[in-house]
Write an enzyme that holds these catalytic residues in place. Structure first.
Site, PDB file in Angstrom:
ATOM      1  N   GLU A 112      45.334  40.017  38.351  1.00 15.95           N
ATOM      2  CA  GLU A 112      46.191  40.418  37.244  1.00 15.95           C
ATOM      3  C   GLU A 112      45.300  41.145  36.241  1.00 15.95           C
ATOM      4  O   GLU A 112      44.247  40.617  35.859  1.00 15.95           O
ATOM      5  CB  GLU A 112      46.839  39.184  36.587  1.00 15.95           C
ATOM      6  CG  GLU A 112      47.761  39.631  35.478  1.00 15.95           C
ATOM      7  CD  GLU A 112      48.481  38.491  34.762  1.00 15.95           C
ATOM      8  OE1 GLU A 112      48.296  37.317  35.132  1.00 15.95           O
ATOM      9  OE2 GLU A 112      49.215  38.815  33.814  1.00 15.95           O
ATOM     10  N   ARG A 156      38.977  26.980  44.588  1.00 18.97           N
ATOM     11  CA  ARG A 156      38.417  27.983  43.700  1.00 18.97           C
ATOM     12  C   ARG A 156      36.945  27.671  43.437  1.00 18.97           C
ATOM     13  O   ARG A 156      36.485  26.550  43.621  1.00 18.97           O
ATOM     14  CB  ARG A 156      39.181  28.109  42.392  1.00 18.97           C
ATOM     15  CG  ARG A 156      39.559  26.846  41.691  1.00 18.97           C
ATOM     16  CD  ARG A 156      40.491  27.098  40.515  1.00 18.97           C
ATOM     17  NE  ARG A 156      39.903  27.959  39.506  1.00 18.97           N
ATOM     18  CZ  ARG A 156      40.495  29.062  39.050  1.00 18.97           C
ATOM     19  NH1 ARG A 156      41.677  29.412  39.472  1.00 18.97           N
ATOM     20  NH2 ARG A 156      39.904  29.801  38.132  1.00 18.97           N
ATOM     21  N   LYS A 185      40.037  33.466  32.801  1.00 18.44           N
ATOM     22  CA  LYS A 185      40.070  34.696  32.020  1.00 18.44           C
ATOM     23  C   LYS A 185      40.539  34.437  30.595  1.00 18.44           C
ATOM     24  O   LYS A 185      40.068  35.063  29.661  1.00 18.44           O
ATOM     25  CB  LYS A 185      40.998  35.715  32.694  1.00 18.44           C
ATOM     26  CG  LYS A 185      40.300  36.479  33.805  1.00 18.44           C
ATOM     27  CD  LYS A 185      41.204  37.563  34.370  1.00 18.44           C
ATOM     28  CE  LYS A 185      42.263  36.954  35.242  1.00 18.44           C
ATOM     29  NZ  LYS A 185      43.066  37.955  35.960  1.00 18.44           N
TER      30      LYS A 185
HETATM   31  P1  ATP Z   1      41.974  33.259  35.810  1.00 20.28           P
HETATM   32  O1  ATP Z   1      42.326  31.825  35.664  1.00 20.28           O
HETATM   33  O2  ATP Z   1      40.531  33.548  35.601  1.00 20.28           O
HETATM   34  O3  ATP Z   1      42.860  34.194  35.062  1.00 20.28           O
HETATM   35  P2  ATP Z   1      43.547  33.936  38.012  1.00 20.28           P
HETATM   36  O4  ATP Z   1      43.710  33.253  39.291  1.00 20.28           O
HETATM   37  O5  ATP Z   1      44.702  33.823  37.105  1.00 20.28           O
HETATM   38  O6  ATP Z   1      42.201  33.507  37.364  1.00 20.28           O
HETATM   39  P3  ATP Z   1      43.881  36.525  39.065  1.00 20.28           P
HETATM   40  O7  ATP Z   1      43.588  37.832  38.451  1.00 20.28           O
HETATM   41  O8  ATP Z   1      45.293  36.166  39.329  1.00 20.28           O
HETATM   42  O9  ATP Z   1      43.204  35.463  38.153  1.00 20.28           O
HETATM   43  O10 ATP Z   1      43.019  36.333  40.376  1.00 20.28           O
HETATM   44  C1  ATP Z   1      42.964  37.250  41.425  1.00 20.28           C
HETATM   45  C2  ATP Z   1      42.542  36.531  42.660  1.00 20.28           C
HETATM   46  O11 ATP Z   1      41.291  35.890  42.474  1.00 20.28           O
HETATM   47  C3  ATP Z   1      43.549  35.450  43.023  1.00 20.28           C
HETATM   48  O12 ATP Z   1      43.785  35.522  44.402  1.00 20.28           O
HETATM   49  C4  ATP Z   1      42.858  34.169  42.661  1.00 20.28           C
HETATM   50  O13 ATP Z   1      43.253  33.128  43.492  1.00 20.28           O
HETATM   51  C5  ATP Z   1      41.381  34.531  42.838  1.00 20.28           C
HETATM   52  N1  ATP Z   1      40.552  33.710  41.956  1.00 20.28           N
HETATM   53  C6  ATP Z   1      40.660  33.599  40.624  1.00 20.28           C
HETATM   54  N2  ATP Z   1      39.765  32.709  40.151  1.00 20.28           N
HETATM   55  C7  ATP Z   1      39.072  32.256  41.222  1.00 20.28           C
HETATM   56  C8  ATP Z   1      38.008  31.319  41.391  1.00 20.28           C
HETATM   57  N3  ATP Z   1      37.475  30.670  40.359  1.00 20.28           N
HETATM   58  N4  ATP Z   1      37.549  31.111  42.641  1.00 20.28           N
HETATM   59  C9  ATP Z   1      38.061  31.771  43.684  1.00 20.28           C
HETATM   60  N5  ATP Z   1      39.066  32.660  43.590  1.00 20.28           N
HETATM   61  C10 ATP Z   1      39.576  32.913  42.380  1.00 20.28           C
HETATM   62 MG    MG Z   2      46.563  34.485  38.546  1.00 16.96          MG
END
Ligand code: ATP
Ligand code: MG
Length: 552
Positions: free
Chosen positions: A35, A261, A271
């Site tokens: 995102e 994760r 984020k």
């Molecule tokens: P954040 O909590 O940092 O916003 P998010 O999952 O909401 O993380 P996204 O931009 O939706 O952020 O993530 C893109 C991809 O990266 C998704 O498939 C998510 O599962 C993966 N991802 C995000 N954080 C991690 C992590 N700590 N370890 C492994 N994969 C991750």
């Molecule tokens: Mg997400």
């Protein structure tokens, strides 16, 4: 990246192997779906390496798709940074960059399809009421009074939503599934909500925006994704993922698989929280070298290869765990030990005068750029009568364990001569200002002929030729290994996470470039800072120390 990089298998690769063997798919298609609401961090690197790595190894394809359904939190600044970071990590997405918003028309038609099948309805409960009606883990939910509207009425109301005839929060589209489901995500999840917000890709074309769960599975199917990999918190959402795809007319049938994760000690991988560090100006932007963001690590001097190596070492499982910071630093150090040229810099300088050395001569000494890699060549460094050494490398008195310069004793200067300290000069406060020494001219890169044993080696720079430099030493950004679980994570900031030194660097570093780290002998790995270094104002970041100081 070479194909010989050994890739340990994991449960996802085993699923893919089976699917290929069974003929379920002929080629593998993955995607990385960020995102665009912040910069990528080390956790995303894990997901990137997994998705793009699988595509590479199976000769498949991996898409970069922006999951952009929340216009108020998103921005093109983030879109651009994410593209930059993925490329810098060394990966190439298939074709054009994609956006979930590319599919808004199709998503809208699939929503109509669900309404027509009696599987979706327009609800007019408020957000609070929806929450209340949803129930809890121990209590089933109850049906909305709007749940049993006719198809025709729902079509008309959804159209009204789309045309901006409802205020925000006054109506939403929900799937009609089961308010008593043990999975709360299945209790008539919201599919569309109203937002009068301009979107970074679609402008003002829409005032209704689809929710993640509805968008993601359909976007995967539109792109013919075979294996849709996400983190474990989406485990329950898989039911909804499957429900949507099973109830609409679409040919492709992707499947979702969850992995744990990455959590990293002393780091935040959210984020939202990283955004807070930036907006509260606790750090110097998303690419502050203390940030676990890809851009921060890059500015600090971590190489893409080291980050990929780290992601490979930690592996992919379904077990929640927290990786030690020392594991990441180990990968960085291994890479730099092999690849970083050596140089000398003095971080806490004290002047040394070599009294028996010529007052006019600048003796040019040739030094290897790397102890084990002659192909990296040599450089010339001038040795002069006055040099700087590090304050910590001199003592007036010391026991045998101190293998540096001591008054009346000898030490070797790295790549140069043996010197002996004869006397010191101090200021009014008793601080040493100058150390007077004599050198042994027969000891250039060789032992004294009379068999005297010289134990220590210290580094130095020439007073006449060294360049002043600001040197930034970084420590962990938080005082606690798991700042993410603290009530107030901002209260766990390490006040000493940045220490600035005014030192001197050898003149060959004049030509160094940002992101390219050197080993400053005996001090650690350092690279020029891309933000604060200007012309002849040199600013260096400590990428990582020489040894693991975390586990001490
Ligand atoms: P954040 O909590 O940092 O916003 P998010 O999952 O909401 O993380 P996204 O931009 O939706 O952020 O993530 C893109 C991809 O990266 C998704 O498939 C998510 O599962 C993966 N991802 C995000 N954080 C991690 C992590 N700590 N370890 C492994 N994969 C991750
Ligand atoms: Mg997400």
């Amino acid at each position: 990246m070479s194909e010989v990089e050994a890739r340990p298998t994991n449960f996802i690769r085993q699923i893919i192997d089976t699917d290929l063997a069974d003929g379920k798919y002929k080629t593998i298609q993955t995607r990385f779906p960020p995102e665009p609401n912040g910069y990528l961090h080390i956790g995303h690197a894990k997901s990137i390496c997994l998705n793009f790595g699988i595509a590479q190894d199976y000769r498949g394809k991996c898409n970069l798709r922006f999951d952009d359904t929340n216009p108020t939190k998103e921005d093109v600044e983030y879109v651009d940074s994410i593209k930059r970071d993925v490329e810098w990590l060394g990966f190439h997405w298939d074709g054009e960059v994609r956006y979930s918003s590319d599919y808004f028309d199709q998503l809208y038609h699939y929503a109509i399809e669900l309404i027509n099948k009696g599987l979706a309805y327009v609800d007019e409960l408020s957000a609070d009421e929806i929450r209340e009606y949803r129930g809890t883990l121990t209590q089933v939910g109850k049906n909305s009074p709007y749940r049993d509207r006719s198809v025709a009425e729902n079509v008309a109301l959804f159209n009204k939503m789309k045309n901006g005839e409802f205020a925000e929060g006054k109506a939403c589209l929900r799937a009609k599934i089961d308010m008593a489901s043990p999975f709360i995500v299945m209790r008539d999840p919201v599919l569309y909500r109203i937002k009068f917000a301009s979107h970074h890709q679609t402008g003002d074309a829409w005032c209704i925006y689809p929710m993640y769960d509805f968008t993601h599975c359909i976007s995967d199917a539109i792109e013919n994704i075979t294996h849709s990999l996400c983190t474990l918190e989406f485990q329950d959402n898989r039911r909804l993922y499957d429900w949507v795809l099973d109830n609409i007319t679409i040919t492709a049938r992707p499947h979702q698989y969850e992995f744990s994760r990455l959590n990293l000690e002393y780091a935040i991988t959210s984020k939202r929280k990283l955004n807070l560090l930036v907006s509260e100006k606790i750090v110097d932007g998303w690419n502050d070298p203390r940030m676990p963001t890809i851009s921060g690590m890059r500015r600090r001097g971590y190489s893409a290869a080291a980050i990929r190596d780290f992601c490979q070492r930690i592996g992919v499982t379904k077990q929640e765990n927290t990786v030690e910071m020392s594991t990441l630093e180990f990968c960085v150090r291994e890479d730099l030990n092999e690849n970083a040229p050596r140089a000398m810099a003095v971080l806490d300088p004290v002047r040394v005068v070599i009294e028996n050395f010529s007052e006019t001569l600048d003796e040019v000494l040739s030094m290897p750029n790397h102890p084990n890699r002659p192909e990296l060549g040599n450089r010339n460094v001038a040795f002069t009568r006055e040099i700087y050494i590090d304050r910590a490398d001199f003592r007036e008195e010391a026991n045998k364990n101190y293998k540096r310069l001591v008054l009346g004793k000898e030490v070797r200067l790295r790549n140069a001569y043996v010197i002996r300290a004869d006397r010191v000069e101090k200021d009014n406060q008793g601080n040493i200002t100058t150390i007077y020494c004599t050198y042994d001219p027969t000891t250039l890169n060789k032992n004294p002929e009379d068999g005297r044993k010289i134990k220590g080696v210290i580094h130095w720079v020439s007073v006449k030729f060294a360049l002043p430099a600001e040197i930034r030493l970084y420590d962990r950004l938080f005082n606690t290994p798991n700042p993410g679980s603290a009530d107030d994570f901002l209260a766990t900031i390490n006040a000493d996470s940045l220490i600035i030194k005014q030192g001197f660097i050898e003149p060959s570093l004049r030509d160094s470039k940002p992101e390219f780290a050197y080993q400053f002998e005996r001090e650690g790995y350092f690279c020029l800072d891309s933000k604060y270094s200007k012309d002849d104002h040199y600013v260096f970041n400590r990428t990582v120390g020489l040894r693991d100081s975390w586990s001490e």
